[in-house]
Write an enzyme that holds these catalytic residues in place. Sequence first.
Site, PDB file in Angstrom:
ATOM      1  N   ASN A 114       0.830  -1.213   0.000  1.00  0.00           N
ATOM      2  CA  ASN A 114       0.000   0.000   0.000  1.00  0.00           C
ATOM      3  C   ASN A 114       0.863   1.262   0.000  1.00  0.00           C
ATOM      4  O   ASN A 114       0.410   2.325   0.400  1.00  0.00           O
ATOM      5  CB  ASN A 114      -0.906   0.009   1.227  1.00  0.00           C
ATOM      6  CG  ASN A 114      -1.809  -1.210   1.273  1.00  0.00           C
ATOM      7  OD1 ASN A 114      -2.432  -1.562   0.276  1.00  0.00           O
ATOM      8  ND2 ASN A 114      -1.880  -1.868   2.413  1.00  0.00           N
TER       9      ASN A 114
ATOM     10  N   HIS B 186     -14.116  -2.488   6.240  1.00  0.00           N
ATOM     11  CA  HIS B 186     -12.951  -3.177   6.808  1.00  0.00           C
ATOM     12  C   HIS B 186     -13.265  -3.827   8.158  1.00  0.00           C
ATOM     13  O   HIS B 186     -14.075  -3.320   8.933  1.00  0.00           O
ATOM     14  CB  HIS B 186     -11.856  -2.122   6.983  1.00  0.00           C
ATOM     15  CG  HIS B 186     -10.500  -2.661   7.286  1.00  0.00           C
ATOM     16  ND1 HIS B 186      -9.976  -2.647   8.557  1.00  0.00           N
ATOM     17  CD2 HIS B 186      -9.560  -3.206   6.492  1.00  0.00           C
ATOM     18  CE1 HIS B 186      -8.753  -3.148   8.522  1.00  0.00           C
ATOM     19  NE2 HIS B 186      -8.478  -3.492   7.282  1.00  0.00           N
TER      20      HIS B 186
ATOM     21  N   GLU C 141     -16.200   3.459   4.005  1.00  0.00           N
ATOM     22  CA  GLU C 141     -14.883   3.848   3.539  1.00  0.00           C
ATOM     23  C   GLU C 141     -15.097   4.821   2.385  1.00  0.00           C
ATOM     24  O   GLU C 141     -16.181   4.820   1.792  1.00  0.00           O
ATOM     25  CB  GLU C 141     -14.097   2.611   3.062  1.00  0.00           C
ATOM     26  CG  GLU C 141     -13.790   1.682   4.213  1.00  0.00           C
ATOM     27  CD  GLU C 141     -13.206   0.324   3.799  1.00  0.00           C
ATOM     28  OE1 GLU C 141     -12.563   0.230   2.744  1.00  0.00           O
ATOM     29  OE2 GLU C 141     -13.416  -0.637   4.550  1.00  0.00           O
TER      30      GLU C 141
ATOM     31  N   SER D 147     -11.155  -0.942   0.253  1.00  0.00           N
ATOM     32  CA  SER D 147      -9.815  -1.511   0.237  1.00  0.00           C
ATOM     33  C   SER D 147      -9.643  -2.705  -0.686  1.00  0.00           C
ATOM     34  O   SER D 147      -8.557  -2.938  -1.196  1.00  0.00           O
ATOM     35  CB  SER D 147      -9.411  -1.909   1.662  1.00  0.00           C
ATOM     36  OG  SER D 147     -10.333  -2.837   2.201  1.00  0.00           O
TER      37      SER D 147
ATOM     38  N   ASP E 289     -13.773   6.286   6.601  1.00  0.00           N
ATOM     39  CA  ASP E 289     -12.416   5.740   6.659  1.00  0.00           C
ATOM     40  C   ASP E 289     -11.722   6.027   5.322  1.00  0.00           C
ATOM     41  O   ASP E 289     -12.154   5.550   4.279  1.00  0.00           O
ATOM     42  CB  ASP E 289     -12.528   4.221   6.918  1.00  0.00           C
ATOM     43  CG  ASP E 289     -11.186   3.517   6.991  1.00  0.00           C
ATOM     44  OD1 ASP E 289     -10.233   3.961   6.328  1.00  0.00           O
ATOM     45  OD2 ASP E 289     -11.102   2.489   7.697  1.00  0.00           O
TER      46      ASP E 289
ATOM     47  N   HIS F 190      -7.396   4.388   2.111  1.00  0.00           N
ATOM     48  CA  HIS F 190      -6.815   4.244   0.770  1.00  0.00           C
ATOM     49  C   HIS F 190      -6.965   5.489  -0.092  1.00  0.00           C
ATOM     50  O   HIS F 190      -6.591   5.482  -1.259  1.00  0.00           O
ATOM     51  CB  HIS F 190      -7.406   3.017   0.078  1.00  0.00           C
ATOM     52  CG  HIS F 190      -7.130   1.770   0.852  1.00  0.00           C
ATOM     53  ND1 HIS F 190      -5.929   1.100   0.767  1.00  0.00           N
ATOM     54  CD2 HIS F 190      -7.861   1.118   1.773  1.00  0.00           C
ATOM     55  CE1 HIS F 190      -5.946   0.071   1.604  1.00  0.00           C
ATOM     56  NE2 HIS F 190      -7.109   0.057   2.228  1.00  0.00           N
TER      57      HIS F 190
ATOM     58  N   LYS G 157       0.134   3.700   4.922  1.00  0.00           N
ATOM     59  CA  LYS G 157      -0.082   3.343   3.512  1.00  0.00           C
ATOM     60  C   LYS G 157       0.575   4.414   2.638  1.00  0.00           C
ATOM     61  O   LYS G 157       1.791   4.448   2.585  1.00  0.00           O
ATOM     62  CB  LYS G 157      -1.570   3.135   3.282  1.00  0.00           C
ATOM     63  CG  LYS G 157      -2.010   1.849   4.006  1.00  0.00           C
ATOM     64  CD  LYS G 157      -3.489   1.602   4.050  1.00  0.00           C
ATOM     65  CE  LYS G 157      -3.729   0.269   4.786  1.00  0.00           C
ATOM     66  NZ  LYS G 157      -5.102   0.120   5.247  1.00  0.00           N
TER      67      LYS G 157
END
Length: 391
Positions: free
Chosen positions: A50, A136, A181, A185, A210, A213, A241
Amino acid sequence: MGQEDKFAFVEAFLEGRSRQQTRRSLQGVVPLDAVHVQKQGKTLVNFSANDYLGLSKHPVLIAAAQDYTQRYGTGATASRLVTGSFDIHQQLEAALAADCGREAALLFNSGFQANVTVLGALLDRHALVLCDRLVHSSLLNGALASRATLTRYRHNDHEHLESLLRQAVNQRYSRVVIVSETVFSMDGDRADVDRLVHLAQTYGAILYLDEAHAIGVLGAGGMGLAMGNPGVDLAMGTLGKAFGAFGAFLVCSARLRDYLINACPGFIYTTALPPSVIGAIAAALKLMPSLEGDRQRLTRHAETLRNQLRAAGFDTGPSSTHIIPIMLGEAERALSLAQWLETQGILAAAIRPPTVPQGTARLRLALSSQHTRQHLGSLIGALRNGHGQRH
Ligand SMILES: *Cc1c(COP(=O)(O)O)cnc(C)c1O
Protein backbone atom coordinates in the site's frame (compact mmCIF):
# COMPACT_ATOMS: atom_id res chain seq x y z
CA MET A 1 -10.37 -33.12 29.77
CA GLY A 2 -6.84 -34.32 29.07
CA GLN A 3 -3.97 -31.98 28.37
CA GLU A 4 -3.88 -33.09 24.75
CA ASP A 5 -7.48 -32.02 24.19
CA LYS A 6 -7.46 -28.48 25.38
CA PHE A 7 -6.33 -27.08 22.03
CA ALA A 8 -8.58 -29.29 19.91
CA PHE A 9 -10.40 -26.17 18.75
CA VAL A 10 -7.16 -24.87 17.26
CA GLU A 11 -6.66 -28.06 15.27
CA ALA A 12 -10.27 -28.04 14.07
CA PHE A 13 -10.07 -24.40 13.01
CA LEU A 14 -6.83 -24.81 11.06
CA GLU A 15 -8.03 -27.99 9.37
CA GLY A 16 -11.21 -26.23 8.30
CA ARG A 17 -9.18 -23.41 6.80
CA SER A 18 -6.93 -25.86 4.97
CA ARG A 19 -9.91 -27.68 3.51
CA GLN A 20 -11.34 -24.44 2.16
CA GLN A 21 -7.99 -23.29 0.78
CA THR A 22 -8.21 -20.24 3.01
CA ARG A 23 -5.51 -21.13 5.53
CA ARG A 24 -2.95 -18.37 5.67
CA SER A 25 0.68 -18.20 6.69
CA LEU A 26 3.30 -15.50 6.94
CA GLN A 27 5.57 -15.09 3.91
CA GLY A 28 8.86 -13.40 4.69
CA VAL A 29 10.16 -10.80 2.25
CA VAL A 30 13.00 -8.28 2.26
CA PRO A 31 12.14 -4.87 0.80
CA LEU A 32 14.69 -3.69 -1.78
CA ASP A 33 13.22 -0.38 -2.96
CA ALA A 34 9.78 1.22 -3.38
CA VAL A 35 8.48 -1.55 -5.67
CA HIS A 36 10.85 -4.55 -5.36
CA VAL A 37 11.09 -7.19 -2.68
CA GLN A 38 13.20 -10.28 -2.32
CA LYS A 39 11.41 -13.51 -1.47
CA GLN A 40 13.37 -16.72 -0.96
CA GLY A 41 16.30 -15.16 -2.79
CA LYS A 42 14.21 -14.13 -5.79
CA THR A 43 13.58 -10.48 -6.72
CA LEU A 44 9.90 -9.72 -7.34
CA VAL A 45 8.01 -6.62 -8.48
CA ASN A 46 5.53 -5.95 -5.69
CA PHE A 47 1.91 -5.25 -6.69
CA SER A 48 0.48 -5.84 -3.23
CA ALA A 49 1.91 -3.13 -0.99
CA ASN A 50 0.00 0.00 0.00
CA ASP A 51 3.05 2.23 -0.48
CA TYR A 52 1.12 4.15 -3.16
CA LEU A 53 3.68 6.96 -3.53
CA GLY A 54 6.79 4.99 -2.63
CA LEU A 55 7.30 7.23 0.41
CA SER A 56 8.43 4.44 2.73
CA LYS A 57 11.84 4.60 1.01
CA HIS A 58 11.95 8.37 0.47
CA PRO A 59 15.26 9.88 1.66
CA VAL A 60 13.50 12.91 3.20
CA LEU A 61 11.29 10.67 5.39
CA ILE A 62 14.25 8.51 6.39
CA ALA A 63 16.30 11.60 7.31
CA ALA A 64 13.41 13.04 9.36
CA ALA A 65 12.93 9.75 11.22
CA GLN A 66 16.66 9.73 12.06
CA ASP A 67 16.68 13.40 13.06
CA TYR A 68 13.66 13.06 15.38
CA THR A 69 15.20 9.93 16.93
CA GLN A 70 18.46 11.78 17.50
CA ARG A 71 16.65 14.64 19.24
CA TYR A 72 13.82 12.83 21.08
CA GLY A 73 14.98 9.23 21.49
CA THR A 74 13.55 5.95 20.26
CA GLY A 75 10.40 5.83 22.37
CA ALA A 76 7.68 8.23 23.54
CA THR A 77 8.02 6.61 27.01
CA ALA A 78 4.41 7.19 28.13
CA SER A 79 0.85 7.53 26.94
CA ARG A 80 -0.30 10.86 25.51
CA LEU A 81 -2.21 11.86 28.65
CA VAL A 82 0.71 11.13 30.96
CA THR A 83 3.99 12.51 29.57
CA GLY A 84 3.97 11.15 26.02
CA SER A 85 2.52 14.26 24.34
CA PHE A 86 5.73 15.83 23.03
CA ASP A 87 5.72 19.13 21.15
CA ILE A 88 6.23 17.12 17.94
CA HIS A 89 2.97 15.20 18.48
CA GLN A 90 1.07 18.44 19.08
CA GLN A 91 2.66 20.22 16.12
CA LEU A 92 1.87 17.31 13.82
CA GLU A 93 -1.77 17.27 14.89
CA ALA A 94 -2.04 21.01 14.30
CA ALA A 95 -0.48 20.61 10.84
CA LEU A 96 -2.77 17.69 9.92
CA ALA A 97 -5.86 19.69 10.96
CA ALA A 98 -4.68 22.78 9.06
CA ASP A 99 -3.86 20.82 5.88
CA CYS A 100 -7.32 19.22 5.95
CA GLY A 101 -8.95 22.59 6.66
CA ARG A 102 -10.49 21.17 9.85
CA GLU A 103 -10.69 22.37 13.40
CA ALA A 104 -8.84 19.46 14.98
CA ALA A 105 -6.88 16.27 14.40
CA LEU A 106 -5.94 13.46 16.77
CA LEU A 107 -3.23 10.81 16.28
CA PHE A 108 -3.83 7.10 16.91
CA ASN A 109 -1.34 4.24 16.96
CA SER A 110 -2.92 2.46 14.00
CA GLY A 111 -5.94 2.64 11.76
CA PHE A 112 -7.28 -0.59 13.25
CA GLN A 113 -7.00 0.82 16.74
CA ALA A 114 -8.57 4.16 15.75
CA ASN A 115 -11.59 2.49 14.16
CA VAL A 116 -12.24 0.15 17.05
CA THR A 117 -11.79 2.68 19.83
CA VAL A 118 -13.46 5.69 18.19
CA LEU A 119 -16.54 3.73 17.13
CA GLY A 120 -16.62 2.34 20.65
CA ALA A 121 -16.70 5.88 22.03
CA LEU A 122 -19.37 7.05 19.58
CA LEU A 123 -21.72 4.09 20.08
CA ASP A 124 -23.47 2.56 23.03
CA ARG A 125 -25.84 -0.38 23.22
CA HIS A 126 -28.84 1.84 22.53
CA ALA A 127 -27.33 3.22 19.31
CA LEU A 128 -27.79 2.12 15.72
CA VAL A 129 -24.78 1.75 13.44
CA LEU A 130 -25.29 1.48 9.70
CA CYS A 131 -22.22 0.04 7.92
CA ASP A 132 -21.60 -0.48 4.24
CA ARG A 133 -21.53 -4.25 3.72
CA LEU A 134 -17.90 -4.16 2.57
CA VAL A 135 -16.30 -2.13 5.35
CA HIS A 136 -12.95 -3.18 6.81
CA SER A 137 -12.73 -5.66 9.66
CA SER A 138 -11.60 -2.94 12.09
CA LEU A 139 -14.81 -0.96 11.54
CA LEU A 140 -16.96 -4.05 12.00
CA ASN A 141 -15.04 -4.99 15.13
CA GLY A 142 -15.63 -1.53 16.58
CA ALA A 143 -19.32 -1.66 15.77
CA LEU A 144 -19.73 -5.19 17.18
CA ALA A 145 -17.75 -4.52 20.35
CA SER A 146 -19.95 -1.51 21.15
CA ARG A 147 -23.01 -3.80 21.33
CA ALA A 148 -24.96 -1.22 19.32
CA THR A 149 -27.56 -2.52 16.86
CA LEU A 150 -25.57 -3.19 13.70
CA THR A 151 -27.17 -3.18 10.26
CA ARG A 152 -25.13 -3.53 7.10
CA TYR A 153 -26.47 -1.79 4.02
CA ARG A 154 -25.84 -3.06 0.50
CA HIS A 155 -22.50 -1.91 -0.83
CA ASN A 156 -22.64 1.75 -1.95
CA ASP A 157 -26.44 1.47 -2.14
CA HIS A 158 -27.49 4.81 -0.73
CA GLU A 159 -31.14 4.12 -1.34
CA HIS A 160 -30.93 1.09 0.91
CA LEU A 161 -29.11 3.26 3.45
CA GLU A 162 -31.81 5.92 3.23
CA SER A 163 -34.59 3.38 3.79
CA LEU A 164 -32.79 2.17 6.93
CA LEU A 165 -32.36 5.75 8.13
CA ARG A 166 -36.06 6.42 7.54
CA GLN A 167 -37.03 3.32 9.53
CA ALA A 168 -34.74 4.39 12.38
CA VAL A 169 -36.54 7.71 12.84
CA ASN A 170 -39.40 6.10 14.76
CA GLN A 171 -37.20 3.88 16.90
CA ARG A 172 -35.73 5.05 20.15
CA TYR A 173 -32.06 4.82 19.33
CA SER A 174 -29.69 6.96 21.40
CA ARG A 175 -28.05 7.96 18.10
CA VAL A 176 -27.39 6.75 14.58
CA VAL A 177 -23.89 6.45 13.10
CA ILE A 178 -23.20 5.86 9.39
CA VAL A 179 -19.90 4.10 8.63
CA SER A 180 -18.24 3.77 5.23
CA GLU A 181 -14.88 3.85 3.54
CA THR A 182 -14.26 6.50 0.88
CA VAL A 183 -12.14 4.13 -1.24
CA PHE A 184 -12.91 0.47 -0.58
CA SER A 185 -9.82 -1.51 0.24
CA MET A 186 -10.55 -4.71 -1.68
CA ASP A 187 -12.60 -3.38 -4.63
CA GLY A 188 -10.97 -0.02 -5.30
CA ASP A 189 -14.29 1.75 -5.85
CA ARG A 190 -15.44 4.93 -4.10
CA ALA A 191 -18.34 6.00 -1.97
CA ASP A 192 -20.32 9.11 -2.94
CA VAL A 193 -19.24 11.39 -0.08
CA ASP A 194 -21.65 14.25 -0.92
CA ARG A 195 -24.55 11.83 -0.92
CA LEU A 196 -23.52 10.39 2.46
CA VAL A 197 -23.17 13.90 3.91
CA HIS A 198 -26.63 14.80 2.62
CA LEU A 199 -28.17 11.66 4.16
CA ALA A 200 -26.40 12.19 7.48
CA GLN A 201 -27.63 15.79 7.63
CA THR A 202 -31.18 14.94 6.56
CA TYR A 203 -31.55 12.25 9.23
CA GLY A 204 -29.40 13.78 11.96
CA ALA A 205 -26.94 10.89 11.84
CA ILE A 206 -23.22 11.00 12.69
CA LEU A 207 -21.01 10.31 9.66
CA TYR A 208 -17.74 8.36 10.13
CA LEU A 209 -15.59 7.80 7.03
CA ASP A 210 -12.42 5.74 6.66
CA GLU A 211 -9.94 7.26 4.19
CA ALA A 212 -7.24 4.57 4.54
CA HIS A 213 -6.82 4.24 0.77
CA ALA A 214 -7.68 7.80 -0.28
CA ILE A 215 -5.37 9.77 1.99
CA GLY A 216 -2.20 10.78 0.15
CA VAL A 217 -3.65 9.70 -3.19
CA LEU A 218 -6.94 11.44 -3.93
CA GLY A 219 -8.56 14.82 -3.30
CA ALA A 220 -7.07 18.33 -3.15
CA GLY A 221 -3.39 18.12 -2.31
CA GLY A 222 -3.83 14.38 -1.80
CA MET A 223 -5.67 14.97 1.46
CA GLY A 224 -8.49 12.53 0.73
CA LEU A 225 -12.09 12.64 -0.47
CA ALA A 226 -13.73 13.46 2.87
CA MET A 227 -11.13 14.95 5.22
CA GLY A 228 -11.84 18.55 4.19
CA ASN A 229 -15.61 18.19 4.03
CA PRO A 230 -17.13 19.83 7.13
CA GLY A 231 -20.25 17.67 6.66
CA VAL A 232 -18.17 14.58 7.47
CA ASP A 233 -18.21 14.51 11.27
CA LEU A 234 -15.19 12.24 11.61
CA ALA A 235 -12.71 11.13 8.94
CA MET A 236 -9.92 8.65 9.66
CA GLY A 237 -6.71 8.47 7.62
CA THR A 238 -4.00 5.84 7.94
CA LEU A 239 -0.35 6.84 7.90
CA GLY A 240 1.14 3.43 7.11
CA LYS A 241 -0.08 3.34 3.51
CA ALA A 242 0.46 6.30 1.12
CA PHE A 243 2.18 8.23 3.94
CA GLY A 244 4.87 5.53 4.08
CA ALA A 245 5.10 5.59 7.89
CA PHE A 246 2.83 4.16 10.57
CA GLY A 247 -0.16 5.17 12.69
CA ALA A 248 -3.38 6.97 11.89
CA PHE A 249 -5.21 10.20 12.53
CA LEU A 250 -8.71 11.46 12.79
CA VAL A 251 -10.07 14.89 11.85
CA CYS A 252 -13.15 16.27 13.58
CA SER A 253 -14.36 19.27 15.59
CA ALA A 254 -12.31 20.50 18.56
CA ARG A 255 -15.16 19.50 20.85
CA LEU A 256 -15.20 15.92 19.53
CA ARG A 257 -11.42 15.74 19.86
CA ASP A 258 -11.77 16.74 23.48
CA TYR A 259 -14.40 14.06 23.98
CA LEU A 260 -12.26 11.35 22.34
CA ILE A 261 -9.19 12.24 24.43
CA ASN A 262 -11.36 11.51 27.46
CA ALA A 263 -13.44 8.61 26.16
CA CYS A 264 -11.29 6.35 23.92
CA PRO A 265 -9.45 3.60 25.83
CA GLY A 266 -7.43 2.90 22.65
CA PHE A 267 -6.12 6.45 22.83
CA ILE A 268 -5.76 6.79 26.58
CA TYR A 269 -4.16 3.50 27.61
CA THR A 270 -1.39 3.10 25.07
CA THR A 271 2.11 4.50 24.59
CA ALA A 272 2.27 7.44 22.17
CA LEU A 273 3.72 6.98 18.66
CA PRO A 274 7.55 7.06 18.74
CA PRO A 275 9.53 10.11 17.57
CA SER A 276 10.90 8.34 14.45
CA VAL A 277 7.34 7.74 13.22
CA ILE A 278 6.26 11.31 14.00
CA GLY A 279 9.28 12.58 12.00
CA ALA A 280 8.44 10.42 8.99
CA ILE A 281 4.77 11.48 9.03
CA ALA A 282 5.66 15.17 9.39
CA ALA A 283 8.05 14.91 6.44
CA ALA A 284 5.45 13.09 4.31
CA LEU A 285 2.84 15.73 5.14
CA LYS A 286 5.21 18.49 4.04
CA LEU A 287 5.90 16.68 0.77
CA MET A 288 2.22 16.02 -0.04
CA PRO A 289 1.44 19.22 -2.03
CA SER A 290 4.50 18.62 -4.24
CA LEU A 291 3.45 15.08 -5.21
CA GLU A 292 0.67 16.04 -7.65
CA GLY A 293 2.70 14.61 -10.56
CA ASP A 294 3.06 11.30 -8.74
CA ARG A 295 -0.66 11.14 -8.03
CA GLN A 296 -1.46 11.84 -11.69
CA ARG A 297 0.97 9.14 -12.81
CA LEU A 298 -0.67 6.70 -10.41
CA THR A 299 -4.12 7.52 -11.85
CA ARG A 300 -2.83 7.10 -15.42
CA HIS A 301 -1.20 3.76 -14.54
CA ALA A 302 -4.43 2.52 -13.03
CA GLU A 303 -6.43 3.51 -16.12
CA THR A 304 -3.95 1.82 -18.44
CA LEU A 305 -3.86 -1.34 -16.37
CA ARG A 306 -7.67 -1.59 -16.04
CA ASN A 307 -8.10 -1.13 -19.79
CA GLN A 308 -5.49 -3.75 -20.63
CA LEU A 309 -6.85 -6.22 -18.09
CA ARG A 310 -10.38 -5.85 -19.45
CA ALA A 311 -9.12 -6.22 -23.01
CA ALA A 312 -7.42 -9.46 -21.94
CA GLY A 313 -10.72 -10.77 -20.56
CA PHE A 314 -10.22 -10.16 -16.84
CA ASP A 315 -12.97 -8.92 -14.53
CA THR A 316 -11.68 -5.88 -12.63
CA GLY A 317 -14.88 -5.40 -10.65
CA PRO A 318 -16.00 -1.84 -9.89
CA SER A 319 -12.47 -0.41 -9.48
CA SER A 320 -12.01 3.27 -10.30
CA THR A 321 -8.77 3.86 -8.37
CA HIS A 322 -5.20 2.61 -7.94
CA ILE A 323 -6.60 -0.56 -6.28
CA ILE A 324 -7.59 -3.04 -8.98
CA PRO A 325 -9.00 -6.45 -8.15
CA ILE A 326 -8.92 -9.33 -10.60
CA MET A 327 -12.05 -11.22 -9.64
CA LEU A 328 -11.53 -14.99 -9.75
CA GLY A 329 -14.29 -16.50 -7.61
CA GLU A 330 -12.89 -19.59 -5.93
CA ALA A 331 -9.99 -19.31 -3.51
CA GLU A 332 -8.09 -22.02 -5.38
CA ARG A 333 -8.08 -20.02 -8.64
CA ALA A 334 -6.79 -16.90 -6.91
CA LEU A 335 -4.04 -18.90 -5.22
CA SER A 336 -2.89 -20.65 -8.35
CA LEU A 337 -2.76 -17.43 -10.38
CA ALA A 338 -0.77 -15.74 -7.59
CA GLN A 339 1.64 -18.68 -7.57
CA TRP A 340 2.05 -18.51 -11.34
CA LEU A 341 2.80 -14.77 -11.17
CA GLU A 342 5.45 -15.41 -8.58
CA THR A 343 7.27 -17.74 -10.97
CA GLN A 344 7.18 -14.79 -13.40
CA GLY A 345 8.80 -12.37 -10.94
CA ILE A 346 5.59 -10.70 -9.75
CA LEU A 347 4.16 -10.52 -6.25
CA ALA A 348 0.36 -10.14 -6.21
CA ALA A 349 -1.36 -11.53 -3.16
CA ALA A 350 -4.46 -13.70 -3.43
CA ILE A 351 -7.23 -12.29 -1.22
CA ARG A 352 -9.63 -14.94 0.02
CA PRO A 353 -12.58 -15.22 2.40
CA PRO A 354 -13.07 -14.16 5.14
CA THR A 355 -11.28 -10.96 4.04
CA VAL A 356 -13.70 -10.81 1.08
CA PRO A 357 -17.17 -12.41 0.71
CA GLN A 358 -17.46 -16.12 -0.21
CA GLY A 359 -17.04 -16.78 -3.92
CA THR A 360 -15.25 -13.48 -4.57
CA ALA A 361 -11.62 -14.51 -4.12
CA ARG A 362 -9.36 -12.26 -6.13
CA LEU A 363 -5.92 -10.91 -6.77
CA ARG A 364 -5.73 -7.42 -5.33
CA LEU A 365 -3.39 -5.27 -7.38
CA ALA A 366 -2.26 -2.11 -5.62
CA LEU A 367 -0.30 0.30 -7.79
CA SER A 368 2.48 2.67 -6.81
CA SER A 369 3.52 5.87 -8.56
CA GLN A 370 6.97 4.25 -8.57
CA HIS A 371 5.91 1.41 -10.87
CA THR A 372 7.12 1.96 -14.43
CA ARG A 373 5.45 1.18 -17.76
CA GLN A 374 7.80 -1.81 -17.98
CA HIS A 375 6.53 -3.13 -14.64
CA LEU A 376 2.94 -2.84 -15.84
CA GLY A 377 3.88 -4.44 -19.15
CA SER A 378 5.42 -7.50 -17.49
CA LEU A 379 2.40 -7.83 -15.19
CA ILE A 380 -0.03 -7.82 -18.13
CA GLY A 381 2.18 -10.21 -20.11
CA ALA A 382 2.41 -12.68 -17.24
CA LEU A 383 -1.32 -12.49 -16.57
CA ARG A 384 -2.15 -13.13 -20.23
CA ASN A 385 0.09 -16.20 -20.26
CA GLY A 386 -1.28 -17.35 -16.92
CA HIS A 387 -4.85 -16.96 -18.17
CA GLY A 388 -4.13 -19.35 -21.01
CA GLN A 389 -3.05 -21.96 -18.47
CA ARG A 390 -6.56 -22.20 -17.01
CA HIS A 391 -6.06 -20.84 -13.51
C1 LIG B 1 -5.46 -0.80 6.42
C2 LIG B 1 -6.81 -0.37 6.82
C3 LIG B 1 -7.08 -0.02 8.14
C4 LIG B 1 -6.09 -0.27 9.25
O1 LIG B 1 -5.07 0.68 9.25
P1 LIG B 1 -3.68 0.30 9.94
O2 LIG B 1 -3.06 1.63 10.17
O3 LIG B 1 -2.96 -0.56 8.99
O4 LIG B 1 -4.01 -0.41 11.22
C5 LIG B 1 -8.31 0.50 8.43
N1 LIG B 1 -9.26 0.64 7.48
C6 LIG B 1 -9.04 0.28 6.21
C7 LIG B 1 -10.12 0.45 5.21
C8 LIG B 1 -7.81 -0.25 5.84
O5 LIG B 1 -7.60 -0.66 4.59
